[in-house]
Design a protein around this motif. Sequence first.
Motif, PDB file in Angstrom:
ATOM      1  N   SER A  63       4.018   1.530  -0.924  1.00 60.95           N
ATOM      2  CA  SER A  63       4.811   1.624  -2.141  1.00 60.95           C
ATOM      3  C   SER A  63       3.965   1.970  -3.347  1.00 60.95           C
ATOM      4  O   SER A  63       4.405   2.706  -4.223  1.00 60.95           O
ATOM      5  CB  SER A  63       5.526   0.300  -2.423  1.00 60.95           C
ATOM      6  N   GLY A  64       2.761   1.430  -3.371  1.00 60.45           N
ATOM      7  CA  GLY A  64       1.926   1.613  -4.544  1.00 60.45           C
ATOM      8  C   GLY A  64       1.139   2.900  -4.533  1.00 60.45           C
ATOM      9  O   GLY A  64       1.573   3.929  -5.059  1.00 60.45           O
ATOM     10  N   GLU A  65      -0.008   2.845  -3.899  1.00 55.87           N
ATOM     11  CA  GLU A  65      -0.940   3.966  -4.028  1.00 55.87           C
ATOM     12  C   GLU A  65      -0.458   5.247  -3.366  1.00 55.87           C
ATOM     13  O   GLU A  65      -0.647   6.334  -3.915  1.00 55.87           O
ATOM     14  CB  GLU A  65      -2.320   3.564  -3.514  1.00 55.87           C
ATOM     15  N   SER A  66       0.188   5.157  -2.197  1.00 58.28           N
ATOM     16  CA  SER A  66       0.596   6.381  -1.504  1.00 58.28           C
ATOM     17  C   SER A  66       1.678   7.134  -2.267  1.00 58.28           C
ATOM     18  O   SER A  66       1.583   8.344  -2.463  1.00 58.28           O
ATOM     19  CB  SER A  66       1.104   6.044  -0.101  1.00 58.28           C
ATOM     20  N   VAL A  67       2.705   6.409  -2.701  1.00 53.48           N
ATOM     21  CA  VAL A  67       3.789   7.055  -3.445  1.00 53.48           C
ATOM     22  C   VAL A  67       3.283   7.543  -4.802  1.00 53.48           C
ATOM     23  O   VAL A  67       3.598   8.658  -5.220  1.00 53.48           O
ATOM     24  CB  VAL A  67       5.004   6.102  -3.592  1.00 53.48           C
ATOM     25  N   SER A  68       2.467   6.741  -5.471  1.00 50.53           N
ATOM     26  CA  SER A  68       1.928   7.147  -6.766  1.00 50.53           C
ATOM     27  C   SER A  68       1.099   8.414  -6.655  1.00 50.53           C
ATOM     28  O   SER A  68       1.224   9.322  -7.484  1.00 50.53           O
ATOM     29  CB  SER A  68       1.067   6.027  -7.359  1.00 50.53           C
ATOM     30  N   ALA A  69       0.254   8.470  -5.633  1.00 49.18           N
ATOM     31  CA  ALA A  69      -0.577   9.667  -5.442  1.00 49.18           C
ATOM     32  C   ALA A  69       0.295  10.894  -5.189  1.00 49.18           C
ATOM     33  O   ALA A  69       0.015  11.984  -5.692  1.00 49.18           O
ATOM     34  CB  ALA A  69      -1.550   9.453  -4.291  1.00 49.18           C
TER      35      ALA A  69
ATOM     36  N   GLU B  22       6.245  10.167   1.536  1.00 52.65           N
ATOM     37  CA  GLU B  22       5.601   8.895   1.187  1.00 52.65           C
ATOM     38  C   GLU B  22       6.638   7.820   0.830  1.00 52.65           C
ATOM     39  O   GLU B  22       6.491   6.669   1.212  1.00 52.65           O
ATOM     40  CB  GLU B  22       4.610   9.089   0.034  1.00 52.65           C
TER      41      GLU B  22
ATOM     42  N   ILE C   6       3.392  11.356  -6.212  1.00 48.68           N
ATOM     43  CA  ILE C   6       4.062  11.714  -7.462  1.00 48.68           C
ATOM     44  C   ILE C   6       3.105  12.453  -8.388  1.00 48.68           C
ATOM     45  O   ILE C   6       3.459  13.473  -8.983  1.00 48.68           O
ATOM     46  CB  ILE C   6       4.654  10.459  -8.151  1.00 48.68           C
ATOM     47  N   GLU C   7       1.862  11.973  -8.456  1.00 48.64           N
ATOM     48  CA  GLU C   7       0.866  12.646  -9.290  1.00 48.64           C
ATOM     49  C   GLU C   7       0.604  14.061  -8.796  1.00 48.64           C
ATOM     50  O   GLU C   7       0.369  14.967  -9.585  1.00 48.64           O
ATOM     51  CB  GLU C   7      -0.434  11.851  -9.313  1.00 48.64           C
TER      52      GLU C   7
ATOM     53  N   LYS D 134       0.842  -1.201   0.000  1.00 43.85           N
ATOM     54  CA  LYS D 134       0.000   0.000   0.000  1.00 43.85           C
ATOM     55  C   LYS D 134       0.877   1.250   0.000  1.00 43.85           C
ATOM     56  O   LYS D 134       0.659   2.170  -0.774  1.00 43.85           O
ATOM     57  CB  LYS D 134      -0.912   0.005   1.217  1.00 43.85           C
TER      58      LYS D 134
ATOM     59  N   ILE E 244       6.251  13.643  -1.800  1.00 49.75           N
ATOM     60  CA  ILE E 244       6.863  12.479  -2.453  1.00 49.75           C
ATOM     61  C   ILE E 244       7.940  11.887  -1.556  1.00 49.75           C
ATOM     62  O   ILE E 244       7.986  10.673  -1.331  1.00 49.75           O
ATOM     63  CB  ILE E 244       7.459  12.862  -3.825  1.00 49.75           C
TER      64      ILE E 244
END
Length: 166
Positions: free
Chosen positions: A106-112, A125, A114-115, A104, A122
């Motif tokens: 690594s995926g959604e938190s970091v991606s959000a 996260e 970065i977006e 969680k 960044i």
Amino acid sequence: MANQRNYLHTLFRGLVVRHFPGKQNCAARELAEFWAGRELDDSEVDYGGFSRKMNGSRAFDIYDLFALIRITGDKRILLPYGEADEGDLPPSIPMPVLAARAAKESGESVSAAIEGGDLAEIAREAGEAEAAHRKIREEAEALMRSGPDPDEDGAAAASSGGHSNG
């Protein structure tokens, strides 16, 4: 063990009531916003989940403990932990739970983050993701030192809902 759980639940409730008298929803919001790192809409706050924690049908977790201490500055809830003997400590967190948390983070938190483009967010996260992966490594190393097979422990924890009766 049930009496210790009741005692810890009472300590958590006391901390919330002491610092948020009559304002349980404020406490729920503060904790949610602490972890979100931003102001939240009402629909983003799990008031019902926090209410279940307060009435004892759901357990407070280590994240609640950390956030409540950081928000209130009150460390009295830690006193019983200092008195715990090693045999009284709860079992380690099962590997599947650690893996889910790391995924969680690594995926959604970091991606959000970065977006969103906020470099500080960044970095924060990514640091939390790194910490989640580090926790998996530390648990694996601790299990290697203590001897049990992590696959057996993980399977046993998963079949018991992540709880140990011992």
